[in-house]
Design a protein around this motif. Sequence first.
Motif, short mmCIF file in Angstrom:
data_model
loop_
_atom_site.label_atom_id
_atom_site.label_comp_id
_atom_site.label_asym_id
_atom_site.label_seq_id
_atom_site.Cartn_x
_atom_site.Cartn_y
_atom_site.Cartn_z
N THR A 600 -27.56 69.03 -67.73
CA THR A 600 -28.96 68.65 -67.56
C THR A 600 -29.28 67.34 -68.26
O THR A 600 -28.70 67.01 -69.29
CB THR A 600 -29.88 69.75 -68.10
OG1 THR A 600 -31.24 69.34 -67.96
CG2 THR A 600 -29.62 70.02 -69.58
N HIS A 601 -30.23 66.60 -67.68
CA HIS A 601 -30.77 65.40 -68.30
C HIS A 601 -32.20 65.64 -68.79
O HIS A 601 -32.92 64.68 -69.08
CB HIS A 601 -30.75 64.23 -67.31
CG HIS A 601 -29.37 63.81 -66.94
ND1 HIS A 601 -29.11 62.94 -65.89
CD2 HIS A 601 -28.15 64.14 -67.44
CE1 HIS A 601 -27.80 62.76 -65.77
NE2 HIS A 601 -27.21 63.49 -66.71
N GLY A 632 -29.81 66.21 -63.58
CA GLY A 632 -31.11 65.56 -63.46
C GLY A 632 -32.06 66.10 -64.51
O GLY A 632 -31.78 67.07 -65.20
N HIS A 636 -33.36 61.32 -67.19
CA HIS A 636 -32.38 60.73 -66.28
C HIS A 636 -32.50 59.21 -66.23
O HIS A 636 -31.50 58.49 -66.34
CB HIS A 636 -32.56 61.33 -64.89
CG HIS A 636 -31.62 60.79 -63.86
ND1 HIS A 636 -30.32 61.22 -63.74
CD2 HIS A 636 -31.78 59.82 -62.91
CE1 HIS A 636 -29.72 60.56 -62.77
NE2 HIS A 636 -30.59 59.70 -62.24
N ASP A 637 -33.72 58.72 -66.05
CA ASP A 637 -33.92 57.27 -65.96
C ASP A 637 -33.50 56.57 -67.25
O ASP A 637 -33.01 55.42 -67.22
CB ASP A 637 -35.39 56.95 -65.65
CG ASP A 637 -35.79 57.39 -64.25
OD1 ASP A 637 -34.87 57.64 -63.43
OD2 ASP A 637 -37.00 57.52 -63.98
N PHE A 654 -24.46 58.10 -60.71
CA PHE A 654 -25.40 59.16 -61.08
C PHE A 654 -25.67 60.00 -59.83
O PHE A 654 -26.33 59.54 -58.89
CB PHE A 654 -26.69 58.56 -61.63
CG PHE A 654 -26.54 57.95 -62.99
CD1 PHE A 654 -26.67 58.72 -64.13
CD2 PHE A 654 -26.26 56.59 -63.12
CE1 PHE A 654 -26.53 58.15 -65.39
CE2 PHE A 654 -26.11 56.01 -64.37
CZ PHE A 654 -26.25 56.80 -65.52
N GLY A 656 -27.17 63.14 -59.66
CA GLY A 656 -28.33 64.02 -59.65
C GLY A 656 -27.89 65.48 -59.68
O GLY A 656 -26.69 65.78 -59.70
#
Length: 777
Positions: A600-601, A632, A636-637, A654, A656
């Motif tokens: 997970t992000h 994600g 994430h960004d 990336f 997702g």
Amino acid sequence: MTTKEDAPDRRLRVVLVLKTNRGCMWTTPHVDALLARGHEVVAVLPPGGGRLRRELIDRGVSVVDSPFDFRFRLSIHTLASLLKLRDVLRRLDPDVLHYHLLASALAVRLTGLATRAARVHMVPGPLYLESRLIRLLERITARLDTVTICGSRFTARRYRELGRPPARTPVVPYGVDTRLFRPPSPAERVEARARAGASGAFVVIMVALVYAPKRFIHKGRGVKGHDVLLKAWQRFHADHPDSHLLLVGGGFDEAGAEYHRELAARFRIAEDPSVTWLDSVDDVRPHYAAADLSVSPSLSDNHGAALEAGSMGVPSVVSDAGALPEAVDRDACWIVPKDDPAALAAALSEAYAEHQAGRLTERSDAVRDRIVRFFDSSRAAAVVADVVEDAADFPVARAPGDRLISLFTEMRFGCGTAAPGGFTRYLDLGDRLCLVARTTEPDAGEGEALRPLPDYRGPAGLLRALPRLVPAIARAVARAEVIVLQQPGAIGFVAAVVCRVLRRKYSVEVIGDAFDVLAAGTFGPMGRVVANAAARLTGWVVGGASAVLYVTNFVLQRRYPATPGRFTIALSNVRMPEGMLLDKPRKWQPGPFCVIAVGTHEQLYKGHDVLLRALHRLVESRFDVHAVLVGGGRRHDELVAVAESLGIADRVSFIGPVHDRRLMTVLLDSADLFAMPSRAEGLPRALIEAMARSLPAVGTSVGGIPELLERDCLVDADDDGALARVIGRLLTDPREWEQQARRNLELARTYEKTLLDERFSVWLSHIPAALPDRRIT
């Protein structure tokens, strides 16, 4: 003697019945585990002295002389002594009769019916099942066992072929004390070889008692295969005179001693300076410390001496008899056909060649690692104690089936979301499952499958949601029939507080470490401040549980111990579905290389930012490598920005979130290495799934990761330099890469769904109702 009714608290009286005073030392860890849980153990042994009797008395165990000598003859004396044994067992009034060895089992089955006790038979070896007559006898009489604990998968298969169901034939190895049996230091090894007079020789060891040939099984042959090894040794030593064979073990009984003398005469041991045959010793460790190779050439066996040898880092040659192949790492040891001296001599020659080249010792870590992971006697003893406790209540009203289990979890669901795979196992024995969890849909209706809680994100969101969250959890607790709380997490903690107030019983799944998550800075500086407090609160929840499931073998147990006497089980929540496991290990391919990470992000505790910094180091050193990040979440960004600032955006894909298992399998199969640089973990599913695809892996020394990876594949959290070095080493060393690929695949096989479902049924049977005899309609 006090009776069970006199005891202030519920505890079991376990009567251990054995036909020997001197052997069966492997039962003592089981006794220790039962005593540690507050149970009473009484032993019924033959009269006379012996090491086992002394060890039990030293532990405070009452020892009663058996009036039956465990020899079955068609005589009035046998019948009379069996009746006396029946009277002894009746007077002891046991909750559980626990016995090992066939003669003990037959005696207890015939006499134990005079009590209402559960009967737990533990099978140390499969030899007697090779007799047609005894197989027929076991097909009939083994039904009198409440549980037949099988010391190996091989033995379990034999009993299941006789009609015993899997639920009544759990597999628990006897194991070895891996703290006592450890690899010697260089100084200890030099000293041991000097004492053995074999400083410059290639030393081969066989540790086994000498058993006389049986009448109906392997007629005329000793089952431990001493004669097979001695024939092979004559061939081998003729070509390798700088070798020495050390045999350790005398006759098991007088008949065994006579067979020992016969073998020594037949092979002229007294005239052969290359062979030393010692009598039985109390401590074999100094002899293993002197050895380069262990041999177990049995015609029939359980796991045998390969466990002790492997625990001391000594690789083995074993025959393919019985359960011996289960005991060894196939890539670090040799498996030869049983009763084949030529094949055994060839394996000895291969090991000798590696010894001469200085490569044999490289196998030490692999053989030791396997024993520590799968055959540690303390963990095995805890499982035996679990089975004994379970059998005492078998069958009872609390058994699984048609109960509604309310599981309080930190996971977040949408309306109508089906329970993910980690939860559906609660349904396998007929129970129903209600998830008490946050929902992303504010108008989600309440039903039996989902009791929605207000959604929140982060500590601030939790504080704002508390006025609505606490009443919702309280209503769910009040209506619950059976309660299971996942920890760590605020929902589980609040539910535990409500359970204490309302006097409800609850069980806990410990799936992660609150301290690691917060101390790693996942929730910022404030998380670090409250990490110790969160750990204490998690410990408080676990301490009040009636039963506790840990997803690790020892890491979480050490930090969050259950209250003594409460049921505990170590059981991963990861199960490899059919088709996930690769059929055979992968082969190394030259670069360019791909490293994959999954997680997970939502927060940064998965350490993907650390992986990006490590990737930058590798690229700077002109290493041709690419990374794939699967996951994600709201950070994430931020990770994308890190890749761009490091100038490696073209080296990172990336992906997702990926929910399609087939796509995940394709991604794993296209990678060359799996990375898990987490700052906190429980037992990571993503890592085990990568191992199932035969991927080498690198991870951090947090949570349950060290239970999965070798020490050389571990780094400290947040150490991107060490992470880069290990990634570079693994990807550029074909031999180590393929060794890790094989090892990881083998370990992942132990997470096959069918192998874990049996133990999960034990967990289900120990989850109590929230209120006695309460049924919610």
